[in-house]
Design a protein around this motif. Structure first.
Motif, PDB file in Angstrom:
ATOM      1  N   ALA A 199       0.818  -1.218   0.000  1.00 25.01           N
ATOM      2  CA  ALA A 199       0.000   0.000   0.000  1.00 25.01           C
ATOM      3  C   ALA A 199       0.844   1.255   0.000  1.00 25.01           C
ATOM      4  N   GLU A 200       2.096   1.173   0.494  1.00 22.48           N
ATOM      5  CA  GLU A 200       2.942   2.355   0.600  1.00 22.48           C
ATOM      6  C   GLU A 200       3.821   2.583  -0.630  1.00 22.48           C
ATOM      7  N   CYS A 201       4.423   1.512  -1.138  1.00 23.45           N
ATOM      8  CA  CYS A 201       5.386   1.678  -2.235  1.00 23.45           C
ATOM      9  C   CYS A 201       4.907   1.108  -3.557  1.00 23.45           C
ATOM     10  N   GLY A 202       3.798   0.360  -3.550  1.00 19.19           N
ATOM     11  CA  GLY A 202       3.283  -0.209  -4.785  1.00 19.19           C
ATOM     12  C   GLY A 202       4.021  -1.432  -5.272  1.00 19.19           C
ATOM     13  N   GLU A 203       4.992  -1.938  -4.490  1.00 24.30           N
ATOM     14  CA  GLU A 203       5.755  -3.119  -4.888  1.00 24.30           C
ATOM     15  C   GLU A 203       4.919  -4.379  -4.698  1.00 24.30           C
ATOM     16  N   ASP A 204       5.111  -5.363  -5.585  1.00 30.61           N
ATOM     17  CA  ASP A 204       4.409  -6.632  -5.452  1.00 30.61           C
ATOM     18  C   ASP A 204       4.917  -7.352  -4.204  1.00 30.61           C
ATOM     19  N   VAL A 205       4.031  -7.599  -3.264  1.00 32.58           N
ATOM     20  CA  VAL A 205       4.432  -8.155  -1.966  1.00 32.58           C
ATOM     21  C   VAL A 205       5.012  -9.554  -2.122  1.00 32.58           C
ATOM     22  N   ALA A 206       4.378 -10.390  -2.915  1.00 33.91           N
ATOM     23  CA  ALA A 206       4.831 -11.770  -3.072  1.00 33.91           C
ATOM     24  C   ALA A 206       6.215 -11.828  -3.703  1.00 33.91           C
ATOM     25  N   SER A 207       6.428 -11.027  -4.750  1.00 38.00           N
ATOM     26  CA  SER A 207       7.727 -11.031  -5.426  1.00 38.00           C
ATOM     27  C   SER A 207       8.841 -10.580  -4.486  1.00 38.00           C
ATOM     28  N   ALA A 208       8.593  -9.529  -3.733  1.00 37.03           N
ATOM     29  CA  ALA A 208       9.604  -9.030  -2.795  1.00 37.03           C
ATOM     30  C   ALA A 208       9.881 -10.055  -1.704  1.00 37.03           C
ATOM     31  N   ALA A 209       8.817 -10.707  -1.216  1.00 32.63           N
ATOM     32  CA  ALA A 209       8.989 -11.696  -0.147  1.00 32.63           C
ATOM     33  C   ALA A 209       9.768 -12.915  -0.645  1.00 32.63           C
ATOM     34  N   LEU A 210       9.518 -13.359  -1.868  1.00 33.12           N
ATOM     35  CA  LEU A 210      10.242 -14.499  -2.421  1.00 33.12           C
ATOM     36  C   LEU A 210      11.724 -14.173  -2.596  1.00 33.12           C
ATOM     37  N   SER A 280       6.637 -12.007   4.622  1.00 33.93           N
ATOM     38  CA  SER A 280       5.824 -10.998   3.945  1.00 33.93           C
ATOM     39  C   SER A 280       5.052 -10.106   4.906  1.00 33.93           C
ATOM     40  N   GLY A 281       4.907 -10.512   6.158  1.00 37.07           N
ATOM     41  CA  GLY A 281       4.097  -9.699   7.068  1.00 37.07           C
ATOM     42  C   GLY A 281       4.391  -9.985   8.512  1.00 37.07           C
ATOM     43  N   THR A 282       3.359  -9.957   9.340  1.00 39.56           N
ATOM     44  CA  THR A 282       3.526 -10.080  10.792  1.00 39.56           C
ATOM     45  C   THR A 282       3.182 -11.463  11.312  1.00 39.56           C
ATOM     46  N   ARG A 283       3.057 -12.459  10.426  1.00 33.74           N
ATOM     47  CA  ARG A 283       2.727 -13.801  10.900  1.00 33.74           C
ATOM     48  C   ARG A 283       3.879 -14.359  11.736  1.00 33.74           C
ATOM     49  N   PRO A 284       3.594 -14.878  12.925  1.00 38.00           N
ATOM     50  CA  PRO A 284       4.670 -15.460  13.727  1.00 38.00           C
ATOM     51  C   PRO A 284       5.109 -16.780  13.112  1.00 38.00           C
ATOM     52  N   GLY A 285       6.359 -16.958  12.954  1.00 34.08           N
ATOM     53  CA  GLY A 285       6.887 -18.193  12.393  1.00 34.08           C
ATOM     54  C   GLY A 285       8.323 -18.353  12.790  1.00 34.08           C
ATOM     55  N   GLY A 286       8.939 -19.412  12.332  1.00 37.19           N
ATOM     56  CA  GLY A 286      10.324 -19.628  12.707  1.00 37.19           C
ATOM     57  C   GLY A 286      11.008 -20.647  11.829  1.00 37.19           C
ATOM     58  N   VAL A 287      12.317 -20.713  11.988  1.00 28.30           N
ATOM     59  CA  VAL A 287      13.154 -21.663  11.253  1.00 28.30           C
ATOM     60  C   VAL A 287      14.059 -22.357  12.247  1.00 28.30           C
ATOM     61  N   ARG A 306      10.867 -12.046  12.464  1.00 27.54           N
ATOM     62  CA  ARG A 306      10.496 -10.750  13.019  1.00 27.54           C
ATOM     63  C   ARG A 306      10.914  -9.654  12.044  1.00 27.54           C
ATOM     64  N   ASP A 307      10.043  -8.687  11.846  1.00 26.54           N
ATOM     65  CA  ASP A 307      10.368  -7.522  11.031  1.00 26.54           C
ATOM     66  C   ASP A 307      10.903  -7.943   9.657  1.00 26.54           C
ATOM     67  N   ASP A 352      17.487  -3.492   2.387  1.00 25.43           N
ATOM     68  CA  ASP A 352      16.505  -3.692   3.454  1.00 25.43           C
ATOM     69  C   ASP A 352      16.153  -2.378   4.149  1.00 25.43           C
ATOM     70  N   ARG A 353      16.258  -1.270   3.448  1.00 25.50           N
ATOM     71  CA  ARG A 353      15.904   0.012   4.041  1.00 25.50           C
ATOM     72  C   ARG A 353      14.392   0.180   4.158  1.00 25.50           C
ATOM     73  N   ARG A 354      13.668  -0.628   3.366  1.00 26.71           N
ATOM     74  CA  ARG A 354      12.212  -0.535   3.447  1.00 26.71           C
ATOM     75  C   ARG A 354      11.684  -1.923   3.787  1.00 26.71           C
ATOM     76  N   SER A 355      10.601  -1.994   4.465  1.00 26.80           N
ATOM     77  CA  SER A 355      10.002  -3.266   4.857  1.00 26.80           C
ATOM     78  C   SER A 355       8.776  -3.534   4.016  1.00 26.80           C
ATOM     79  N   THR A 356       8.483  -4.815   3.904  1.00 27.96           N
ATOM     80  CA  THR A 356       7.326  -5.230   3.121  1.00 27.96           C
ATOM     81  C   THR A 356       6.076  -5.162   3.979  1.00 27.96           C
ATOM     82  N   SER A 357       5.009  -4.613   3.430  1.00 22.26           N
ATOM     83  CA  SER A 357       3.786  -4.498   4.220  1.00 22.26           C
ATOM     84  C   SER A 357       3.158  -5.870   4.412  1.00 22.26           C
ATOM     85  N   ASP A 358       2.343  -5.994   5.436  1.00 19.73           N
ATOM     86  CA  ASP A 358       1.683  -7.257   5.730  1.00 19.73           C
ATOM     87  C   ASP A 358       0.650  -7.537   4.653  1.00 19.73           C
ATOM     88  N   GLY A 359       0.725  -8.782   4.102  1.00 22.74           N
ATOM     89  CA  GLY A 359      -0.242  -9.153   3.081  1.00 22.74           C
ATOM     90  C   GLY A 359      -1.489  -9.617   3.690  1.00 22.74           C
TER      91      GLY A 359
END
Length: 359
Positions: A199-210, A280-287, A306-307, A352-359
């Protein structure tokens, strides 16, 4: 005076006239054809080597057929579980009654084809998918030809593996893993596809997250060093948790600037897509990374998502995560031969100066 036989002039009566055929000799069924040591008539006129030529021709045809079989691939769809096997016994044309015996016969068929140089791929036979296939193609499911057509179509819709002499049990385990990875990849891609644009930068969230997930996997494996690595990524979603597994063997540390480890395509893509959902967002997860060294001891490390990146867990957090029953919360005994260590820091990407918005 009537001439005697000796006084008769030569006649042209068809038997004794000049240029006419001579009487057939004893046993000669073809008058006029000379008899020879090989026998009279047509049988005695075979060209030298004719029998050998026909034998060579038949041998050539057999060799051609064998070569054609070697170059004609086939697919065998196997009923891996007793439940799937029982589901197929509802059909009268299904000729098997015992699952264990059926598996032995399948393995025998695979070995026989391999012994003759045939290339065979193996898929899993899914009775539910088979019924849907028959309904879509207007086939009678209670026919052997329908089962054969389903097996032939399997490579287009489900994982397949080549038979290379391994045991059928090992091959089935690999196919089940591949099927699980494919299902995980499908679910993860569906989640990513629903995210749209930032919503902020118009970047495709999925592509950036991958892209970020690929960078994270590369950083993990580069820092892990040599050994047998077993990575697990878990990310909760509205439809249940996504869990992806990746197995990697690294013989030596990679030099700076080198490419990432060579990973199995299906495993890599499923793991990357699952991690991308978390990043891609705020979902809690781990590796979790479990490494087996040359001394056969295992070292376990962990990271939380995180973040939009992987944040290392402390040694106490890793120990607690592994030694606590997830259902009851009760403590569990630590595994023998396992060291619990803090996750190592992973450098964030340069962009990584910008973060990806939550999908």
């Amino acid at each position: 005076m009537t001439p005697t036989p000796h006084d008769r002039p030569p006649t042209d009566d068809g038997q004794h006239g000049p240029g006419r055929r001579q009487p057939a000799g004893p046993g000669d069924t073809h008058p006029g054809r000379p008899s020879g040591p090989t026998g009279p008539g047509r049988e005695g006129q075979r060209r030298p080597g004719a029998t050998r030529q026909r034998t060579v021709t038949r041998g050539s045809r057999r060799a051609t057929r064998r070569a054609l079989r070697r170059e004609s691939p086939s697919t065998i769809a196997v009923l891996a579980s007793a439940v799937d096997f029982a589901a197929m016994r509802r059909y009268e044309s299904f000729p098997f009654a015992d699952h264990a015996r059926y598996l032995r016969q399948v393995e025998g068929l695979l070995r026989a084809r391999a012994a003759h140089g045939g290339h065979t791929t193996v898929a899993l036979f899914d009775p539910a998918a088979y019924r849907a296939f028959c309904a879509e193609t207007d086939l009678d499911p209670d026919q052997p030809t329908s089962r054969a057509r389903y097996a032939a179509a399997s490579p287009a819709t489900s994982p397949t593996l080549p038979y290379e002499g391994q045991s059928l049990g090992h091959l089935i385990a690999q196919l089940l893993d591949a099927e699980e990875h494919q299902a995980t990849l499908t679910r993860a891609v569906q989640v990513l596809a629903s995210m749209g644009e930032c919503a902020e930068c118009g970047e495709d969230v999925a592509s950036a997250a991958l892209t970020r997930a690929g960078q994270a996997v590369h950083a993990l494996l580069r820092s892990a060093g040599p050994g047998r690595h077993h990575l697990v990524c878990s990310v909760p979603t509205h439809a249940g948790s996504l869990i992806a597994v990746l197995h990697v063997r690294a013989e030596a540390p990679e030099p700076p600037g080198s490419s990432p480890h060579h990973l199995p395509d299906d495993d890599r893509e499923a793991f990357r897509a699952t991690l991308a959902v978390g990043l891609s967002g705020t979902r809690p997860g781990g590796v979790v990374l479990r490494t087996t060294g040359d001394d056969q001891r295992d070292t376990v490390r962990g990271w939380a998502i995180r973040d939009h990146w992987l944040s290392p867990l402390t040694e106490a957090q890793v120990f607690s995560a592994y030694c606590t029953d997830p259902d009851t919360g009760e403590p569990l005994s630590p595994e023998s031969g396992v060291d619990y260590r803090a996750g190592f820091p992973l450098p964030r990407p340069d962009d990584d100066r910008r973060s990806t918005s939550d999908g």
